[in-house]
Design a protein around this motif. Sequence first.
Motif, PDB file in Angstrom:
ATOM      1  N   ALA A   1      -0.038  -7.426   9.487  1.00 38.07           N
ATOM      2  CA  ALA A   1      -1.124  -6.440   9.456  1.00 38.07           C
ATOM      3  C   ALA A   1      -0.615  -5.179   8.777  1.00 38.07           C
ATOM      4  O   ALA A   1       0.280  -4.495   9.291  1.00 38.07           O
ATOM      5  N   LEU A   2      -1.159  -4.897   7.595  1.00 33.95           N
ATOM      6  CA  LEU A   2      -0.757  -3.713   6.834  1.00 33.95           C
ATOM      7  C   LEU A   2      -1.533  -2.517   7.357  1.00 33.95           C
ATOM      8  O   LEU A   2      -2.739  -2.403   7.150  1.00 33.95           O
ATOM      9  N   ASN A   3      -0.850  -1.632   8.070  1.00 36.12           N
ATOM     10  CA  ASN A   3      -1.496  -0.440   8.612  1.00 36.12           C
ATOM     11  C   ASN A   3      -1.655   0.576   7.480  1.00 36.12           C
ATOM     12  O   ASN A   3      -0.664   1.043   6.918  1.00 36.12           O
ATOM     13  N   VAL A   4      -2.883   0.886   7.150  1.00 40.65           N
ATOM     14  CA  VAL A   4      -3.166   1.752   6.001  1.00 40.65           C
ATOM     15  C   VAL A   4      -3.090   3.218   6.414  1.00 40.65           C
ATOM     16  O   VAL A   4      -3.934   3.709   7.173  1.00 40.65           O
ATOM     17  N   PHE A   5      -2.070   3.910   5.913  1.00 42.35           N
ATOM     18  CA  PHE A   5      -1.917   5.338   6.143  1.00 42.35           C
ATOM     19  C   PHE A   5      -2.553   6.099   4.980  1.00 42.35           C
ATOM     20  O   PHE A   5      -2.750   5.531   3.891  1.00 42.35           O
ATOM     21  N   PRO A   6      -2.898   7.378   5.177  1.00 40.80           N
ATOM     22  CA  PRO A   6      -3.591   8.137   4.125  1.00 40.80           C
ATOM     23  C   PRO A   6      -2.891   8.125   2.769  1.00 40.80           C
ATOM     24  O   PRO A   6      -3.539   8.104   1.725  1.00 40.80           O
ATOM     25  N   ASP A   7      -1.552   8.119   2.770  1.00 41.07           N
ATOM     26  CA  ASP A   7      -0.830   8.146   1.491  1.00 41.07           C
ATOM     27  C   ASP A   7      -0.229   6.784   1.125  1.00 41.07           C
ATOM     28  O   ASP A   7       0.655   6.697   0.279  1.00 41.07           O
ATOM     29  N   SER A   8      -0.739   5.712   1.745  1.00 45.09           N
ATOM     30  CA  SER A   8      -0.266   4.363   1.407  1.00 45.09           C
ATOM     31  C   SER A   8      -0.799   3.934   0.048  1.00 45.09           C
ATOM     32  O   SER A   8      -1.948   4.223  -0.294  1.00 45.09           O
ATOM     33  N   GLN A   9       0.028   3.224  -0.715  1.00 42.32           N
ATOM     34  CA  GLN A   9      -0.430   2.658  -1.978  1.00 42.32           C
ATOM     35  C   GLN A   9      -1.034   1.281  -1.720  1.00 42.32           C
ATOM     36  O   GLN A   9      -0.654   0.595  -0.781  1.00 42.32           O
ATOM     37  N   ASP A  10      -1.975   0.896  -2.566  1.00 36.22           N
ATOM     38  CA  ASP A  10      -2.648  -0.398  -2.430  1.00 36.22           C
ATOM     39  C   ASP A  10      -1.919  -1.420  -3.299  1.00 36.22           C
ATOM     40  O   ASP A  10      -2.009  -1.392  -4.522  1.00 36.22           O
ATOM     41  N   TYR A  11      -1.178  -2.317  -2.658  1.00 38.63           N
ATOM     42  CA  TYR A  11      -0.413  -3.328  -3.381  1.00 38.63           C
ATOM     43  C   TYR A  11      -1.122  -4.673  -3.311  1.00 38.63           C
ATOM     44  O   TYR A  11      -1.743  -4.997  -2.295  1.00 38.63           O
ATOM     45  N   PRO A  12      -1.042  -5.492  -4.351  1.00 38.66           N
ATOM     46  CA  PRO A  12      -1.588  -6.857  -4.274  1.00 38.66           C
ATOM     47  C   PRO A  12      -0.901  -7.638  -3.171  1.00 38.66           C
ATOM     48  O   PRO A  12       0.301  -7.474  -2.928  1.00 38.66           O
ATOM     49  N   VAL A  13      -1.652  -8.508  -2.496  1.00 38.13           N
ATOM     50  CA  VAL A  13      -1.106  -9.281  -1.382  1.00 38.13           C
ATOM     51  C   VAL A  13       0.086 -10.121  -1.821  1.00 38.13           C
ATOM     52  O   VAL A  13       1.071 -10.252  -1.081  1.00 38.13           O
TER      53      VAL A  13
END
Length: 201
Positions: free
Chosen positions: A141-153
């Motif tokens: 489970a990728l916890n999305v933080f405000p400054d997280s980058q969106d990486y391909p799975v």
Amino acid sequence: MDLKGFDQPWRPGDGKTRSVKVMIAGGFGTGKTTMVRSVSDIKPLTTEETLTQASADVDHLIGVADKTQTTVSLDFGKIGINDSLVLYLFGTPGQERFWFLWNGLFKGALGAIVLVDTRRLASSFRAIEEMERQNVPFVIALNVFPDSQDYPVDEIRDALDISPHTPVVAFDARDRAASRDVLITLIQHLKERSAVALESL
């Protein structure tokens, strides 16, 4: 979702509701306590204490520099998925100096959620290794933080070196519905694994 016939390690007294122990694991500061708090139907039990200098040279605070507390034993919560299935949630401590507690916590667990912070992937390597060592099925489970980058799975899978059959989902640990969806993904994953095992007999 149809959960009839789902296997479970134990049943409560009336024999009607199935209960499943689920681990919430991951590295330091990945959001384990936050997830348990957000999704639990009951007031969760938490064992958070103020961070001390003992972890100064151990825990990497990139992305979590404002963190002031940490779990020192476990977090515990409970959620009813439907009328016939209850999940008991056990959150593990993330700091390396408390990892010796993991062995006892994993006893009887049917599956696990491994929380990952994409800003600090290495912080969850140990949790993934422990799942594989103890043969506990898990979901990333990728916890999305405000400054997280969106990486391909696919990039995440390669970086974590996990099986293509292990589900990877993004979510916000603060959101109850999103956290519940992650737990349902785990239940579906466990059912699929059971079906494959039965077919191979």
